[in-house]
Write a protein that holds these residues in place. Structure first.
Motif, mmCIF file in Angstrom:
data_model
loop_
_atom_site.group_PDB
_atom_site.id
_atom_site.type_symbol
_atom_site.label_atom_id
_atom_site.label_comp_id
_atom_site.label_asym_id
_atom_site.label_seq_id
_atom_site.Cartn_x
_atom_site.Cartn_y
_atom_site.Cartn_z
ATOM 1 N N ALA A 164 22.397 57.890 59.362
ATOM 2 C CA ALA A 164 22.454 58.901 60.422
ATOM 3 C C ALA A 164 21.364 58.673 61.475
ATOM 4 N N PRO A 165 20.100 58.436 61.063
ATOM 5 C CA PRO A 165 19.070 58.177 62.081
ATOM 6 C C PRO A 165 19.364 56.925 62.917
ATOM 7 N N MET A 166 19.941 55.901 62.288
ATOM 8 C CA MET A 166 20.251 54.682 63.064
ATOM 9 C C MET A 166 21.410 54.937 64.033
ATOM 10 N N ALA A 167 22.383 55.728 63.581
ATOM 11 C CA ALA A 167 23.491 56.078 64.484
ATOM 12 C C ALA A 167 22.946 56.888 65.659
ATOM 13 N N ALA A 168 22.003 57.805 65.349
ATOM 14 C CA ALA A 168 21.391 58.604 66.415
ATOM 15 C C ALA A 168 20.626 57.709 67.382
ATOM 16 N N LEU A 169 19.927 56.710 66.825
ATOM 17 C CA LEU A 169 19.172 55.783 67.682
ATOM 18 C C LEU A 169 20.129 55.032 68.614
ATOM 19 N N GLY A 170 21.273 54.633 68.057
ATOM 20 C CA GLY A 170 22.265 53.942 68.886
ATOM 21 C C GLY A 170 22.723 54.824 70.038
ATOM 22 N N ALA A 171 22.996 56.099 69.717
ATOM 23 C CA ALA A 171 23.430 57.025 70.765
ATOM 24 C C ALA A 171 22.334 57.226 71.806
ATOM 25 N N VAL A 172 21.101 57.354 71.332
ATOM 26 C CA VAL A 172 19.966 57.537 72.256
ATOM 27 C C VAL A 172 19.866 56.328 73.195
ATOM 28 N N ALA A 173 20.104 55.146 72.633
ATOM 29 C CA ALA A 173 20.048 53.936 73.467
ATOM 30 C C ALA A 173 21.074 54.008 74.601
ATOM 31 N N SER A 174 22.251 54.578 74.301
ATOM 32 C CA SER A 174 23.274 54.665 75.356
ATOM 33 C C SER A 174 22.826 55.606 76.485
ATOM 34 N N PHE A 175 22.124 56.698 76.107
ATOM 35 C CA PHE A 175 21.579 57.575 77.152
ATOM 36 C C PHE A 175 20.484 56.856 77.935
ATOM 37 N N TRP A 176 19.627 56.139 77.201
ATOM 38 C CA TRP A 176 18.463 55.489 77.789
ATOM 39 C C TRP A 176 18.889 54.449 78.834
ATOM 40 N N PHE A 177 19.948 53.727 78.490
ATOM 41 C CA PHE A 177 20.404 52.672 79.396
ATOM 42 C C PHE A 177 21.459 53.173 80.389
ATOM 43 N N GLY A 178 21.677 54.480 80.400
ATOM 44 C CA GLY A 178 22.607 55.060 81.366
ATOM 45 C C GLY A 178 24.063 54.711 81.113
ATOM 46 N N SER B 6 30.632 57.357 80.206
ATOM 47 C CA SER B 6 32.017 57.264 79.732
ATOM 48 C C SER B 6 32.129 57.931 78.370
ATOM 49 N N SER B 7 33.348 58.402 78.050
ATOM 50 C CA SER B 7 33.519 59.129 76.787
ATOM 51 C C SER B 7 33.329 58.213 75.585
ATOM 52 N N TRP B 8 33.388 56.885 75.827
ATOM 53 C CA TRP B 8 33.253 55.952 74.711
ATOM 54 C C TRP B 8 31.824 55.441 74.556
ATOM 55 N N GLY B 9 30.991 55.639 75.564
ATOM 56 C CA GLY B 9 29.637 55.048 75.553
ATOM 57 C C GLY B 9 28.820 55.467 74.338
ATOM 58 N N VAL B 10 28.651 56.790 74.179
ATOM 59 C CA VAL B 10 27.807 57.296 73.085
ATOM 60 C C VAL B 10 28.392 56.922 71.715
ATOM 61 N N PRO B 11 29.692 57.198 71.478
ATOM 62 C CA PRO B 11 30.226 56.872 70.147
ATOM 63 C C PRO B 11 30.113 55.397 69.786
ATOM 64 N N VAL B 12 30.400 54.536 70.766
ATOM 65 C CA VAL B 12 30.362 53.105 70.456
ATOM 66 C C VAL B 12 28.947 52.678 70.079
ATOM 67 N N PHE B 13 27.955 53.147 70.831
ATOM 68 C CA PHE B 13 26.566 52.791 70.524
ATOM 69 C C PHE B 13 26.141 53.392 69.179
ATOM 70 N N ALA B 14 26.572 54.641 68.931
ATOM 71 C CA ALA B 14 26.190 55.294 67.672
ATOM 72 C C ALA B 14 26.806 54.557 66.484
ATOM 73 N N LEU B 15 28.066 54.181 66.611
ATOM 74 C CA LEU B 15 28.713 53.454 65.513
ATOM 75 C C LEU B 15 28.063 52.085 65.320
ATOM 76 N N ALA B 16 27.630 51.483 66.437
ATOM 77 C CA ALA B 16 26.914 50.204 66.320
ATOM 78 C C ALA B 16 25.603 50.417 65.561
ATOM 79 N N GLY B 17 24.938 51.548 65.822
ATOM 80 C CA GLY B 17 23.702 51.867 65.093
ATOM 81 C C GLY B 17 23.967 52.026 63.604
ATOM 82 N N ALA B 18 25.064 52.735 63.263
ATOM 83 C CA ALA B 18 25.412 52.921 61.857
ATOM 84 C C ALA B 18 25.713 51.572 61.204
#
Lengths: 329, 247
Positions: A84-98, A102-114
């Motif tokens: 969960a923390p790694m998935a959250a980190l992935g999502a945070v990265a998507s916000f950080w890099f702007g 898109s509706s897929w940005g956060v989920p894709v990064f979060a799943l990559a973190g997981a």
């Protein structure tokens, strides 16, 4: 389906219509006025939100039950794997890099973190899990420590990302998102989370009898034919799919995986296999109920679901610790 | 026939068994004895297929047990660990039924037979947390028997049991052997090995130093050499007592 599963399935049947009707705008089940608006609110806002609450709660509940069975510890939580923390980190990265627009940005990064957490766990701890030469219990203990370290690292990097956020807006987005919520979610998020969560629960179900064997300890489980590597694989994949997809669409929603198995356990024969399905259903009930409550609370801004569940979960956790001290658990 | 052939085992980077060869016969109780750290638990774990050897092999009727799929191996070899911490407060009946996991069925008849053999009928609904030490030992043995294994391998099953419970459990092991299964027990009490076993294997520093009937393997000379104490056997066969000489 055991007695606990029937009880929570029935409760879910009751909660779903209540959740659909409750909110800032209450919808009358029999009223005719405002039918078009009511239908729009129901189909585009309330229904996807309710389905998402059920999906996320089911995933967290099942993952919590599986994790407690695997670690043979009633205080274990899906967060212990660091997924969960790694998935959250992935999502945070998507916000950080702007890239979160898109509706897929956060989920894709979060799943990559997981997925990254899964790979790290496999690399660090997977080899150590009872290969016949490790000491008894050493494999699971090392694996847990590896998960805690991954969680700790992900937490530190998330904090770093917040303090070094490129803009105040990005920082606010990250903080709000980390608090967990399913406000304004649409069918797009449902289509991301639902298949992954269902697949994750199915994978965890495959591990259920092996988790039963662990009731007797790691050595006895192996003597009963449990393959520790296969079990670990099922646990990591199942948790990554359920928890990872939940974090991907809703942020961090804590304590569900911890509380729910405790609520369910007294209604079962206490074997982990008897706990998985009822925990999934009870998790769905809890998140759906909590999300309905935060919607109708008379606050200026809606209370974040993650905060609400933590407000319930933290005192519950303390109560568990007190009961454990008194030897009642 | 269960056999260890030139078996060598390492645990934590340390050699705990070196070139151990021993044969175990079905229908007999074989006791493994030796001082602390002699490698007794490692040998029984290896016989159960739960430790991979660095040399040699364990074979069952000529087949290497390490080559068997885990569930097939589990159906043939029932292992009873030394200390079992039961994680959840499961009722006796459910605990015994866990023995059916390798078979993938509920095995109601086998579970009932195990409950009956260990006289657990009155305890079947009792949660694990409310069992005494002796009751727990019987339940855990019943769990092994519910799997109807050809071999029962138990690591110090009599440790922490009082005299009456130890006697009762020993009689259950005799029943199991008489039914045709092979029984391998790790025991500390040499009198138990002398009186209850058909064969004894003496381990010291990871090596097999004696094997044979209890009378052949537990002579005064071997006890002196392995345990470093002068002792005499008193009594008659089946009722021997070991008395340590005062210096």
């Amino acid at each position: 389906m055991n007695r606990a599963a029937v009880i929570f399935a029935a409760l879910l049947v009751v909660l779903v219509p209540i959740s659909l009707l409750a909110g800032r705008v209450w919808i009358s089940p029999i009223g005719a006025e405002g039918t078009a608006n009511a239908a729009l609110i129901l189909m585009e806002l309330r229904l996807p939100r309710a389905v998402l609450a059920i999906v996320i709660g089911a995933g967290l509940g099942a993952a919590g039950a599986a994790m407690q069975g695997y670690l043979r510890n009633p205080l274990a939580d899906p967060g212990l794997f660091g997924i969960a923390p790694m998935a959250a980190l992935g999502a945070v990265a998507s916000f950080w890099f702007g890239l979160a627009s898109s509706s897929w940005g956060v989920p894709v990064f979060a799943l990559a973190g997981a997925a990254l957490a899964m790979a790290l766990l496999a690399a660090i701890a997977g080899r150590s899990v009872s290969d016949g030469r490790a000491g008894a219990g050493g494999g699971i203990a090392l694996f847990t420590l590896a998960g805690l370290m991954i969680a700790s690292l992900a937490g530190a990097l998330t904090a770093l990302a917040i303090t070094m956020a490129p803009s105040a807006f990005a920082m606010s987005q990250i903080v709000m998102w980390l608090n967990g919520a399913i406000t304004d979610r649409s069918w797009a998020e449902v289509w991301i989370a639902a298949p992954l969560t269902l697949a994750g629960i199915a994978v965890l179900m495959l591990a259920s009898r092996s988790l039963d064997a662990l009731t007797l300890g790691e050595e006895a489980a192996r003597s009963l034919g449990v393959d520790p590597r296969r079990l670990l694989f099922l646990l990591v994949v199942g948790t990554a799919l359920t928890v990872g997809s939940g974090v991907a669409v809703a942020g961090i929603i804590g304590f569900v995986g911890l509380i729910v198995p405790h609520l369910v356990r007294p209604l079962t024969d206490r074997l982990p296999s008897s706990l998985l399905l009822p925990s999934a259903l009870a998790g769905a009930c809890l998140v759906l109920l909590a999300d309905s409550v935060v919607r109708v609370l008379p606050l200026v801004t809606e209370l974040r679901l993650g905060i609400a569940l933590s407000l319930i979960g933290a005192p519950f956790f303390l109560w568990l610790l007190i009961r454990m001290r008194k030897g009642r658990l | 026939m269960l056999e260890a052939n030139n078996l060598s085992i390492e645990r934590g980077g340390r050699r705990v068994l070196s070139d151990v060869s021993a044969a175990f016969a079905a229908g007999e109780i074989t006791a493994i004895v030796g001082p602390n750290g002699a490698g007794k638990s490692s040998l029984v774990l290896a016989l159960a297929g739960l430790l991979d050897p660095v040399g040699g092999a364990v074979t069952l009727d000529g087949r290497s047990i390490h080559a068997l799929p885990p569930r097939e191996r589990a159906r043939m070899l029932g292992y009873l660990p030394q200390d079992t911490d039961i994680a959840w407060d499961v009722a006796v009946e459910q605990l015994v039924a866990l023995g059916r996991l390798p078979h993938g069925d509920r095995g109601r008849d086998e579970v009932e037979a195990a409950i009956s053999m260990l006289a657990l009928e009155d305890l079947r609904h009792r949660p694990a947390s409310r069992l005494s030490g002796g009751e727990k030992a019987r339940v855990l043995l019943a769990r092994v028997l519910a799997g109807t294994p050809e071999w029962v391998l138990a690591d110090e099953p009599l440790a922490a049991l009082d005299l009456a419970h130890a006697k009762a459990l020993t009689e259950h092991f005799r029943e199991i052997a008489d039914s045709g299964s092979g029984v391998v027990l790790v025991v500390h009490d040499l009198a138990v090995a002398m009186n209850c076993a058909d064969r004894v294997i003496v381990l010291s520093d990871g090596k097999c130093v004696a094997t044979g009937t209890p009378a052949d393997a537990l002579t005064q000379e071997i006890i002196k050499r392995v345990w470093g104490v002068d002792a005499d056997w008193l009594g008659k066969p089946g009722q021997h007592a070991l008395v340590i000489r005062r210096p």
